[in-house]
Design a protein around this motif. Structure first.
Motif, PDB file in Angstrom:
ATOM      1  N   ALA A   1      -4.956  20.627 -17.322  1.00 16.46           N
ATOM      2  CA  ALA A   1      -5.861  20.443 -16.863  1.00 16.46           C
ATOM      3  C   ALA A   1      -6.722  21.869 -16.420  1.00 16.46           C
ATOM      4  N   GLN A   2      -7.270  21.727 -15.809  1.00 19.21           N
ATOM      5  CA  GLN A   2      -7.954  22.321 -15.351  1.00 19.21           C
ATOM      6  C   GLN A   2      -8.384  22.264 -14.080  1.00 19.21           C
ATOM      7  N   VAL A   3      -7.980  24.094 -14.083  1.00 22.96           N
ATOM      8  CA  VAL A   3      -7.386  24.297 -12.249  1.00 22.96           C
ATOM      9  C   VAL A   3      -8.943  25.787 -11.161  1.00 22.96           C
ATOM     10  N   GLU A   4      -8.857  24.930 -10.583  1.00 23.15           N
ATOM     11  CA  GLU A   4      -9.889  26.535 -10.001  1.00 23.15           C
ATOM     12  C   GLU A   4      -9.134  26.546  -8.869  1.00 23.15           C
TER      13      GLU A   4
ATOM     14  N   ARG B   1      -7.339  11.197 -11.351  1.00 22.96           N
ATOM     15  CA  ARG B   1      -6.976  11.063 -12.885  1.00 22.96           C
ATOM     16  C   ARG B   1      -8.235  12.140 -13.211  1.00 22.96           C
ATOM     17  N   THR B   2      -9.103  12.213 -12.043  1.00 23.69           N
ATOM     18  CA  THR B   2     -10.720  12.821 -12.216  1.00 23.69           C
ATOM     19  C   THR B   2     -10.024  13.787 -11.415  1.00 23.69           C
ATOM     20  N   THR B   3     -10.117  13.725 -10.201  1.00 18.15           N
ATOM     21  CA  THR B   3      -9.810  15.355  -9.496  1.00 18.15           C
ATOM     22  C   THR B   3      -8.758  15.526  -8.579  1.00 18.15           C
ATOM     23  N   ILE B   4      -7.873  16.056  -7.834  1.00 17.58           N
ATOM     24  CA  ILE B   4      -6.618  16.581  -7.272  1.00 17.58           C
ATOM     25  C   ILE B   4      -7.246  17.721  -6.368  1.00 17.58           C
ATOM     26  N   GLN B   5      -6.607  17.571  -5.366  1.00 16.66           N
ATOM     27  CA  GLN B   5      -7.441  19.021  -4.546  1.00 16.66           C
ATOM     28  C   GLN B   5      -6.037  18.896  -3.272  1.00 16.66           C
ATOM     29  N   VAL B   6      -5.648  20.225  -3.172  1.00 19.54           N
ATOM     30  CA  VAL B   6      -4.904  19.956  -2.087  1.00 19.54           C
ATOM     31  C   VAL B   6      -5.016  21.561  -1.295  1.00 19.54           C
TER      32      VAL B   6
ATOM     33  N   PRO C   1     -11.300  31.156   3.587  1.00 17.71           N
ATOM     34  CA  PRO C   1     -10.199  30.303   4.261  1.00 17.71           C
ATOM     35  C   PRO C   1      -8.919  31.166   3.891  1.00 17.71           C
ATOM     36  N   GLN C   2      -8.161  31.498   5.436  1.00 20.91           N
ATOM     37  CA  GLN C   2      -6.984  31.894   5.129  1.00 20.91           C
ATOM     38  C   GLN C   2      -6.479  29.963   4.508  1.00 20.91           C
ATOM     39  N   GLY C   3      -5.251  30.835   3.713  1.00 24.54           N
ATOM     40  CA  GLY C   3      -4.940  29.692   2.903  1.00 24.54           C
ATOM     41  C   GLY C   3      -4.878  29.408   1.682  1.00 24.54           C
ATOM     42  N   SER C   4      -4.730  27.986   0.654  1.00 26.30           N
ATOM     43  CA  SER C   4      -5.285  28.391  -0.612  1.00 26.30           C
ATOM     44  C   SER C   4      -5.397  26.862  -0.762  1.00 26.30           C
ATOM     45  N   ASN C   5      -6.479  26.665  -1.822  1.00 25.07           N
ATOM     46  CA  ASN C   5      -7.300  25.466  -2.084  1.00 25.07           C
ATOM     47  C   ASN C   5      -7.561  25.549  -3.576  1.00 25.07           C
ATOM     48  N   PHE C   6      -6.441  24.557  -4.273  1.00 24.53           N
ATOM     49  CA  PHE C   6      -5.712  24.695  -5.594  1.00 24.53           C
ATOM     50  C   PHE C   6      -6.932  22.798  -5.523  1.00 24.53           C
ATOM     51  N   LYS C   7      -7.362  23.370  -6.792  1.00 25.54           N
ATOM     52  CA  LYS C   7      -8.409  22.379  -7.539  1.00 25.54           C
ATOM     53  C   LYS C   7      -8.328  21.520  -8.881  1.00 25.54           C
ATOM     54  N   ILE C   8      -7.372  20.521  -8.637  1.00 30.00           N
ATOM     55  CA  ILE C   8      -7.074  20.220 -10.188  1.00 30.00           C
ATOM     56  C   ILE C   8      -8.158  19.093 -11.002  1.00 30.00           C
ATOM     57  N   GLU C   9      -9.085  19.437 -11.892  1.00 32.05           N
ATOM     58  CA  GLU C   9      -9.570  18.105 -12.754  1.00 32.05           C
ATOM     59  C   GLU C   9      -8.492  17.499 -14.167  1.00 32.05           C
TER      60      GLU C   9
END
Length: 600
Positions: free
Chosen positions: A108-111, A53-58, A141-149
């Motif tokens: 959502a709010q995406v970073e 609900r608050t944060t999802i990070q992949v 770093p190489q790759g992807s960092n999704f932060k969904i709030e």
């Protein structure tokens, strides 16, 4: 009159699409982790706060994206997976529609932080409700960092109807399991509120199954593999003794994609017919490899339903392969017959003088179609109703014991001797006819009412185990256990941590006899998981039902007449003698008049 049809803004169209694709936090994790797999990541880390609900990070170490690709990825129908319509029939990736990221960004709010290997700097992208806030270079770093709030922050009704954190976290774990089981060569981790739920190193398929569901499942797996011109099927099916009424781990995957398929599930059930108890299911992890042009995955937004061109043939192959796995490892339960008192039947020996084998003398002239001295009557005589004057037009349903005093009448008039049929039913004569009682269901009702009485009066106590049992639970089972830990402790269960991250069972409710402590906990957790969201009292009733089901007399157990008499007497002291707590019928009365009509 002015025109009434208008083109919807992209933000509105994305919210509509999100209603199909993004249903809950688990949907976000599914889409983002599948994108990471498509990006050839070798390590994928997932973290959630408040069940997403608050944060999802992949976070992944895949190929990453350029600044242009990062911006374009959030446009509708923008994808790197396909180029033309023909590519839909040769899919090798998880995603292909280009709907997931814009749908997530719409609600959502995406970073996003992402970088390719050849780039010195990465890209930081910020989006809120489909509106781009900023895009700038960043060191990452190489790759992807999704932060969904703040998922569904701009869709209050959808956020309001999310389930409890425990239920949503169970769905997150279930979505995570479906992906890790089909990608054993990738390392995964899952954290919830800073606590590690799963840490899965890259491994083989069997080891990945054990890492996810615990060491206990390893001894129950039978390898299955077959390869034909139509498909290749491989994986594992459970042994017959691993069957469970609820909570059996059952997974189908095709070309690396999880699917639901009731028709193929029936194939495995058919292979286990007459080997497992009716109503129970065995675990299985079955993987299909089929030519992409032979299947259609583009029939549902979640891609969980898949159509096969050769469905019936694959059904036959799967059923035969499952039977072969059972037979090859000699896992069919053996039947031991009691030979005490068996008559000794001599075998004919033709070498003994004076003895001849019996001879059959048929009448070779007999013709069943020739007219004999007795003339055959019409198949259906006229006025046939007069032959059966006493048979009513419809048979009434046997009376249930819903009137005052009926239960006492049965106890007064029942027979002193009872008969057990096939280790499943208790048969006893009563005033109105012959009563047939399901022994397992009857005992379940007896125990349920006894346990509920103890619960209402807070009379549960704990029976300590001489040797504490280590609980080997999957992440989903641990989530369920923690969500109902308070109710379990009030019933007499006692858990402790061994200091190494393992959970120990130190005590069980006193009075729950003749049941394995680990099996008791497993059945109770499965019952709790099926309850979705319930009040504390309702959850307690569900847990008591799971305990009663575990401790009830199993099918196949031979009972003495004294034991059967005790079950019958105790059943008719219950508030409801007709139905189990989960709505199944306990007894049936064959009326006296029915018996007379059948034999008259």
């Amino acid at each position: 009159m002015s025109d009434v049809i208008q083109l919807l803004p992209d933000s509105v169209a994305n919210q509509i699409a999100a209603g199909e694709v993004i249903q809950r936090p688990a949907s976000v994790i599914k889409e983002l982790v599948e994108n990471a797999v498509d990006a050839k990541a070798r390590h994928i880390d997932v973290s959630v706060v408040n069940a997403g609900r608050t944060t999802i990070q992949v976070i992944d170490d895949g190929v990453g994206m350029s600044s242009t690709d990062a911006r374009l990825a959030f446009e509708r129908h923008a994808t790197s997976k396909i180029r033309q319509a023909e590519d839909l029939f040769a899919l090798r990736t998880m995603g292909f529609r280009g709907e997931a990221l814009p749908s997530i960004a719409a609600v959502a709010q995406v970073e996003l932080r992402t970088r390719r290997k050849e780039d010195e700097l990465g890209t930081l992208l910020t989006i809120s409700g489909s509106r781009f806030i900023s895009q700038e270079p960043v060191s990452c770093p190489q790759g992807s960092n999704f932060k969904i709030e703040n998922l569904f922050f701009n869709v209050p009704p959808r956020r309001k109807f999310l389930k409890s954190n425990a239920t949503e976290l169970s769905n997150v774990v279930a979505a995570f399991e479906r992906i890790v089981l089909v990608n054993p060569d990738i390392a995964f981790s899952l954290h919830s509120n800073g606590t590690e739920l799963m840490n899965l190193p890259a491994a083989g398929l069997r080891q990945r199954i054990v890492d996810v569901f615990g060491k206990r499942i390893n001894q129950d797996l039978l390898p299955l593999e077959v390869e034909t011109d139509l498909c290749r099927i491989f994986g594992y099916v459970g042994k017959p003794e691993s069957s469970r009424k609820k909570g059996a781990q059952q997974f189908f995957f095709v070309n690396g994609r999880y699917m639901k398929h009731a028709y193929f599930n029936k194939a495995i059930q058919t292979a286990f017919e007459r080997i497992v108890v009716q109503g129970e299911q065995v675990p299985y992890f079955v993987y299909f490899e089929v030519a992409p042009e032979k299947i259609d995955v583009n029939i549902h937004p979640t891609k969980a339903e898949i159509k096969f061109e050769d469905e019936q043939a694959i059904w036959q192959i799967l059923c035969a392969a499952t039977r072969d796995a059972i037979g090859r490892f000699n896992e069919v339960p053996t039947i031991e017959f009691d030979t005490v008192g068996r008559p000794d039947i001599p075998v004919f020996d033709g070498r003994v003088e004076g003895k001849q084998a019996p001879r059959v003398m048929p009448n070779l002239k007999y013709n069943p179609f020739s007219d004999g001295s007795t003339r055959r009557q019409q198949a259906v005589p006229e006025q046939w109703e007069q032959l059966f004057p006493d048979v009513p037009e419809s048979q009434p349903e046997p009376l249930l014991f819903d009137q005052p005093g009926q239960q006492k009448d049965v106890l007064a008039d029942k027979a002193l001797e009872h008969y057990q049929y096939k280790g499943r039913y208790i048969m006893t004569a009563v005033k109105s006819g012959l009563m047939v009682i399901d022994q397992h269901r009857a005992h379940m009702r007896i125990l349920y009412e006894s346990y509920m009485d103890r619960t209402r009066h807070h009379r549960w106590s704990t029976q300590k185990l001489l040797f504490p049992e280590q609980l080997s639970l999957s992440a989903a089972e641990l989530v369920t256990l923690h969500s109902v830990e308070k109710e379990l402790r009030s019933l007499g269960f006692d858990f402790a941590n061994d200091g190494q991250g393992q959970l120990l069972l130190q005590g069980i409710p006193a009075g729950v006899d003749d049941v394995s402590p680990l099996a008791l906990v497993g059945n109770v957790i499965a019952q709790a998981a099926s309850q979705e969201q319930s009040a504390s009292e309702q959850m307690q009733e569900a847990l008591v039902l799971g305990m009663a089901r575990s401790a009830a007399i199993p099918y196949g157990q031979v009972l003495s007449n004294e034991e059967m008499d005790h079950v019958v007497n105790a059943l008719f002291q219950c508030a409801d003698v007709n139905m189990t707590p989960d709505g199944k019928r306990i007894q049936y009365v064959v009326q006296q008049r029915e018996i007379e009509q059948m034999l008259g």
